[in-house]
Design an enzyme around this catalytic site. Structure first.
Site, mmCIF file in Angstrom:
data_model
loop_
_atom_site.group_PDB
_atom_site.id
_atom_site.type_symbol
_atom_site.label_atom_id
_atom_site.label_comp_id
_atom_site.label_asym_id
_atom_site.label_seq_id
_atom_site.Cartn_x
_atom_site.Cartn_y
_atom_site.Cartn_z
ATOM 1 C CB SER A 184 -0.924 0.005 1.225
ATOM 2 O OG SER A 184 -1.689 1.189 1.261
ATOM 3 C CB THR B 51 -8.105 -2.225 0.195
ATOM 4 O OG1 THR B 51 -7.751 -2.564 -1.143
ATOM 5 C CG2 THR B 51 -7.134 -2.867 1.169
ATOM 6 C CE LYS C 240 -11.625 -1.852 -2.571
ATOM 7 N NZ LYS C 240 -11.262 -1.288 -3.894
ATOM 8 C CG ASN D 34 -13.470 3.107 -1.392
ATOM 9 O OD1 ASN D 34 -14.542 3.726 -1.390
ATOM 10 N ND2 ASN D 34 -12.325 3.682 -1.736
ATOM 11 C CG ASP E 131 -12.243 2.094 -4.923
ATOM 12 O OD1 ASP E 131 -11.262 2.795 -4.624
ATOM 13 O OD2 ASP E 131 -12.420 0.946 -4.475
ATOM 14 N N GLY F 9 -12.086 -9.641 -13.448
ATOM 15 C CA GLY F 9 -12.359 -9.781 -12.026
ATOM 16 C C GLY F 9 -13.826 -9.610 -11.703
ATOM 17 N N GLY G 275 -14.734 -8.968 -8.119
ATOM 18 C CA GLY G 275 -14.791 -8.475 -6.746
ATOM 19 C C GLY G 275 -15.401 -7.092 -6.641
ATOM 20 C CE1 TYR H 34 -0.731 1.112 -4.015
ATOM 21 C CE2 TYR H 34 -3.009 0.652 -4.599
ATOM 22 C CZ TYR H 34 -2.005 0.702 -3.657
ATOM 23 O OH TYR H 34 -2.261 0.338 -2.361
ATOM 24 N N GLY I 268 -2.831 2.043 -11.497
ATOM 25 C CA GLY I 268 -3.865 2.621 -10.653
ATOM 26 C C GLY I 268 -3.453 3.734 -9.715
#
Length: 417
Positions: free
Chosen positions: A13, A52, A56, A77, A92, A116, A118, A197, A218
């Site tokens: 992070s 995160t 979520k 989030n 987000d 994805g 999620g 990211y 990201g």
């Protein structure tokens, strides 16, 4: 904890320095095991938190109220504690919208793919529909929740936008990628956005850029969703210019400047000067090689041959340079001859080709592959296109002093997105 982030894992992070720069508060990272989530929220021992992977959606039934956007998405989030009641939001959505706008994405009427299923995938799907996408398809390895299987993507080669919401390719497994775009038949993509990211540029983003798509990781999404969350935390507006400045500062803090070019093009000299000017760490892959193997690259090359040397050089990059942050890295002249080196250095680096005229480069005996004028010219003929293909930026250094070139390099790096 007053403000912070919950999730698992959190070693990747960047959120703490971003929030602290945006809001001026202390921001903590708090890893929770699944069985710890409900007790943590029941205690309400925080003012506001971000949420995160993988919580979520799991937090939803534990909240007292959920914002309509978050409810429509089915994922939260951001959680704010107001008088002992927990309110859920999804920032987000705002962050991803900022990323797509920055990439120049035209969504209206387009076919869009999301990797994805999620919470972030749900955010992407809602956003794309709100932006007028003609078709939004989610993709999963198990085809759950009505998603497509990866194997069926060949039937959707007309898709123009792809968003990755899986953690595939995230630190510490940077070499992974959810798919090869060409192998999947996705050669007409115009925009690829990756929610990952760290690293700054995943293999998926690199793949997309090679195909000519506008692509980015990201980090921008992370910073702008954090700005929206900070507004909820503090109850006051965060100026977009401030968010942009924080994004730029974090990018420069995390991104390496990687210098590529011919032996004798000035990579070490300019790299040292840039590092001194900007207060950065300087790394030279030849020096790292000596430290690792106890012998200089030219001696190793003469003793073991080029193939063995290139393999050893790649191992040094992987072990000693790949995960540097905010460093200036001078590379050996032949580093571009191995694709894996470029992929590793691109993960966290801006690659700058120092293009110095051959007439200004003096052949020397400590460079076995370019020890005389004929060999130097032969190496340049072999590598010029590789340098240009690998480079994000190019700096013509001919006819200028080292000080002038160092200043131009510093300006180029500071301005680069």
């Amino acid at each position: 904890m007053e403000y912070g982030l919950i999730g698992l894992p959190l070693g990747h992070s960047f959120s703490a320095p971003i929030h602290e720069a945006l809001g001026g508060y202390r921001y903590e990272l708090h890893e929770l095991q699944p069985q710890e989530l409900e007790p943590f929220l029941r205690r309400r021992a925080f003012r506001a938190i971000n949420v995160t992977i993988p919580y979520k959606t799991a937090v939803l039934p534990l909240l007292d109220a959920v914002d309509k956007t978050a409810a429509a998405i089915g994922a939260v989030n951001t959680v704010v504690n107001r008088g002992g009641k927990l309110y859920g939001y999804n920032t987000d959505y705002f962050g991803m919208r900022c990323l797509l706008y920055h990439l120049g994405a035209q969504i209206s009427g387009e076919k869009c793919l999301i990797l994805g299923t999620g919470g972030t995938s749900r955010t992407a799907a809602t956003l794309l529909r709100d932006m007028g996408a003609k078709t939004v398809l989610r993709v999963s390895r198990t085809a759950k929740e009505g998603a497509l299987e990866y194997a069926s993507l060949g039937a959707h080669g007309d898709a123009s936008v792809l968003i990755n919401t899986t953690p595939c390719g995230m630190f510490p497994q940077e070499e992974k990628t959810p798919l090869s775009l060409a192998d999947a038949g996705l050669c007409r993509l115009k925009v690829v956005a990756d929610a990952v990211y760290n690293p700054l540029r995943t293999r998926l983003v690199q793949n997309a850029q090679t195909q000519g798509a506008a692509a980015a990781g990201g980090l921008r999404m992370l910073v702008f969703q954090a700005a929206a969350a900070a507004e909820l935390f503090l109850g006051e507006m965060i100026d977009s210019a401030k968010a942009e400045a924080v994004y730029k500062a974090i990018l420069l803090q995390k991104r390496n400047t990687v210098l590529i070019g011919m032996p004798g093009s000035g990579k070490t000299t300019l790299g040292r000067m840039l590092a001194r000017q900007t207060g950065r760490v300087f790394l030279d892959t030849d020096a790292l090689f000596l430290s690792e193997y106890g012998v200089k690259p030219d001696v190793f090359l003469r003793q073991r041959g080029e193939e063995a040397f290139r393999a050893a050089e790649s191992a040094v990059i992987n072990a000693r340079a790949r995960r540097a942050e905010g460093a200036v890295i001078a590379t050996g002249g032949g580093v571009v001859t191995r694709k894996e080196n470029i992929e590793m250095l691109r993960e966290r680096g801006l690659l700058v080709f120092l293009d110095r005229p051959l007439c200004e480069i003096r052949p020397t005996e400590d460079r076995p592959l370019s020890s005389d004028r004929a060999a130097l010219e032969a190496r340049y003929a072999e590598r010029e296109l590789l340098y240009r293909a690998a480079a994000d930026k190019m700096l013509q250094t001919g006819g200028k002093t080292a000080k002038e070139n160092a200043g131009a390099l510093a300006a180029l790096v500071a301005a680069a997105e």
